[in-house]
Design a protein around this motif. Structure first.
Motif, PDB file in Angstrom:
ATOM      1  N   LEU A 149       0.849  -1.180   0.000  1.00 46.92           N
ATOM      2  CA  LEU A 149       0.000   0.000   0.000  1.00 46.92           C
ATOM      3  C   LEU A 149       0.890   1.236   0.000  1.00 46.92           C
ATOM      4  O   LEU A 149       2.078   1.159   0.364  1.00 46.92           O
ATOM      5  N   PRO A 150       0.373   2.391  -0.413  1.00 47.69           N
ATOM      6  CA  PRO A 150       1.223   3.590  -0.554  1.00 47.69           C
ATOM      7  C   PRO A 150       1.989   3.934   0.720  1.00 47.69           C
ATOM      8  O   PRO A 150       1.514   3.692   1.839  1.00 47.69           O
TER       9      PRO A 150
ATOM     10  N   GLU B  84       4.327   1.020   7.870  1.00 49.41           N
ATOM     11  CA  GLU B  84       4.303   0.224   6.635  1.00 49.41           C
ATOM     12  C   GLU B  84       2.940  -0.452   6.551  1.00 49.41           C
ATOM     13  O   GLU B  84       2.261  -0.669   7.552  1.00 49.41           O
ATOM     14  N   ALA B  85       2.551  -0.776   5.310  1.00 49.01           N
ATOM     15  CA  ALA B  85       1.224  -1.369   5.111  1.00 49.01           C
ATOM     16  C   ALA B  85       1.200  -2.173   3.826  1.00 49.01           C
ATOM     17  O   ALA B  85       1.884  -1.837   2.854  1.00 49.01           O
ATOM     18  N   PHE B  86       0.405  -3.241   3.825  1.00 45.79           N
ATOM     19  CA  PHE B  86       0.209  -4.039   2.610  1.00 45.79           C
ATOM     20  C   PHE B  86      -1.160  -4.704   2.660  1.00 45.79           C
ATOM     21  O   PHE B  86      -1.802  -4.784   3.712  1.00 45.79           O
ATOM     22  N   ALA B  87      -1.607  -5.173   1.481  1.00 43.02           N
ATOM     23  CA  ALA B  87      -2.866  -5.915   1.369  1.00 43.02           C
ATOM     24  C   ALA B  87      -2.553  -7.339   0.932  1.00 43.02           C
ATOM     25  O   ALA B  87      -1.743  -7.552   0.018  1.00 43.02           O
TER      26      ALA B  87
ATOM     27  N   TYR C 182      -3.065  -5.039   6.243  1.00 46.97           N
ATOM     28  CA  TYR C 182      -2.147  -5.026   7.383  1.00 46.97           C
ATOM     29  C   TYR C 182      -1.496  -3.651   7.482  1.00 46.97           C
ATOM     30  O   TYR C 182      -0.996  -3.118   6.486  1.00 46.97           O
ATOM     31  N   VAL C 183      -1.471  -3.076   8.676  1.00 50.94           N
ATOM     32  CA  VAL C 183      -0.806  -1.797   8.917  1.00 50.94           C
ATOM     33  C   VAL C 183      -0.015  -1.919  10.217  1.00 50.94           C
ATOM     34  O   VAL C 183      -0.528  -2.435  11.219  1.00 50.94           O
TER      35      VAL C 183
END
Length: 510
Positions: A430-431, A437-440, A452-453
């Motif tokens: 994710l941006p 940090e973050a992702f899908a 997830y963050v």
């Protein structure tokens, strides 16, 4: 598959499945857990035929002393209802049961006053002369009390029905009025009808039971029959000035018409009407044209307008805050039409945060303390009603970056274990700027997308899922959740930003 992976997969499935969706077919323990969400009912002595139910939570062993005020003699709303006594609503609708209440053998059903006001307002709007609605006219077993009354404030759902008649003897219709504390409860014990509702778009699909099978399958029970085909119109959605949302749609059932309308409030409460200009046929055929009310007394638009009456408010179901520490998402953060799902139990997070990939090496990290979790219900970007659950996972001091890397590595996919192929799983960054940090993560075989963050030594995770996905005995979903488009990715990024904002105190929860 290792036992901890089995436990994780089952827990994840149970957290994201729709309220009306059955439990694990192959697991008696989970079946029992899912079945426990259906409440037991007993007759309230009202008599009569097809009727509604008041669904209460299990913990209702609370009694009141003598002198509890019966507010039924007080005037109801003005407008179309005309200030008639509130108890008059029972002349036009039928209620027939309550959940088991230990220690209460009176057989009396307690209706919160705001719920009675809402019913009165809609009845007056739909039939200003009040000459067409027919109910039980049984007031001896029904009491209207304040919403704060201990025997009323435990109500999670109130369902009442009515029969609509006109001057032609054979013609009659039927209506179901439902007030639910959440969309999840609405589908858990919603309207079960003899026609198909699986093609009805969100949020108009909420008032129908989640157990409703699709066309060609049979309704279980003594009245087993295939469902009649129904071609539904689009769901017309309107945002009202108070922040609530109405939705309405209709479908032809042979010569008859079925119409549904609902009003969903920002606090999660829901008021819906399912109206048919015919009696549900219990034979394998469309309704007899001679029995269909002509002309149809209502339209999807008129039902939505009735529910938009300014006299109708939320607040009849006084539930505790769904997020104890006030740091998780609000329904509005997920989009228009989302609400808290009180049909699911918020159990908190503890023990381990697991990101299973089917291989021996998996992303399991220990948690330092118990966190909160909250369930939601609403429309996904593809228009399908979905569920969401956010949890906060507290990590050991100073381990945040290392633990997040371990979880991300496992979330990228791994091995196939039985029917679940974790190698299909993917991770999309994710941006930058969303927390640390973050992702899908997308899990096609399970039909789940997770955001997830990481914020310092805390991981926030929101699991999104189709609420009406169908899994077979292999655990795999028949309708994977695809959120890969650019617009979908923007939506997921927005959820991630809101997760950080709420957790960091960027907005006040309650």
């Amino acid at each position: 598959m290792a036992e901890e992976e089995v436990d994780w997969a089952r827990e994840l499935f149970d957290r994201t499945r729709g309220a009306g969706e059955p439990g694990w077919i192959a697991d008696p323990a989970v079946l029992a857990h899912a079945g426990d969400r259906r409440r037991r009912f007993r007759m309230a002595g009202a008599g009569g035929g097809l009727a509604g139910v008041v669904a209460l939570t299990v913990a209702v062993a609370v009694g009141l002393g003598a002198g509890t005020a019966d507010l039924g003699s007080q005037p109801g709303p003005g407008g179309a209802w005309g200030g008639r006594p509130l108890s008059n609503v029972f002349n036009y609708v039928t209620n027939m049961g309550t959940s088991e209440q230990p220690g209460d053998k009176s057989g009396i059903v307690y209706i919160p006053q705001p719920a009675a006001v809402n019913l009165a307002a809609v009845l007056g709007q739909m039939d200003p002369t009040l000459t067409h609605f027919n109910g039980s006219r049984d007031q001896a077993h029904l009491r209207i009390v304040a919403a704060s009354d201990a025997r009323a404030k435990t109500a999670n759902e109130i369902i009442m029905t009515s029969v609509w008649t006109n001057d032609i003897l054979r013609q009659s219709g039927q209506l179901t009025f439902t007030l639910s504390s959440s969309s999840g409860w609405a589908q858990t014990i919603g309207a079960t009808v003899g026609f198909a509702t699986d093609k009805l778009a969100a949020p108009c699909d909420i008032p129908f039971s989640g157990d409703q099978p699709v066309t060609g399958q049979s309704v279980t029970g003594a009245s087993s029959m295939p469902l009649l085909a129904a071609q539904w119109s689009s769901c017309a959605v309107t945002r009202l000035p108070d922040g609530s949302t109405t939705g309405s749609a209709s479908a032809k059932i042979g010569k008859g018409t079925a119409t549904v309308a609902l009003r969903q409030f920002a606090d999660g409460e829901l008021f819906s009407v399912v109206a048919q200009d015919f009696q549900t046929p219990w034979q394998e055929s469309a309704p007899d044209p001679a029995t269909v009310v002509q002309p149809t007394p209502w339209t999807a638009q008129s039902l939505a307008s009735a529910l938009a009456d300014p006299a109708i408010h939320s607040g009849w179901s006084l539930l505790p805050p769904p997020d104890p520490d006030g740091k998780l998402l609000l329904p509005a953060d997920l989009g228009t039409g989302w609400s808290f799902d009180t049909g699911q139990a918020d159990q908190g997070t503890s023990g381990m945060l697991q990101a299973v990939n089917g291989c021996d090496a998996q992303g399991s990290v220990p948690l330092s303390k118990t966190g909160s979790d909250t369930h939601y219900w609403g429309p996904l970007p593809n228009g399908v009603t979905g569920t969401a659950v956010e949890g906060e996972y507290f990590l050991a001091h100073g381990s945040g970056a290392q633990d997040m890397a371990k979880v991300r590595a496992a979330a990228q996919g791994g091995c196939k274990v039985g029917p679940v192929d974790y190698s299909k799983d993917t991770v999309t960054p994710l941006p930058a700027g969303i927390g640390d940090e973050a992702f899908a993560q997308t899990m096609p075989d399970l039909g789940i997308v997770s955001v997830y963050v990481r914020v310092g030594d805390t991981i926030l995770r929101t699991d999104l899922s189709n609420s009406n996905h169908v899994r077979d005995q292999t655990w795999t979903t028949k309708t994977p959740l695809d959120l890969s488009s650019a617009a979908d990715q923007q939506w997921l990024a927005g959820i991630g930003r809101s997760m950080v904002s709420r957790y960091s105190g960027g907005a006040t929860h309650h």
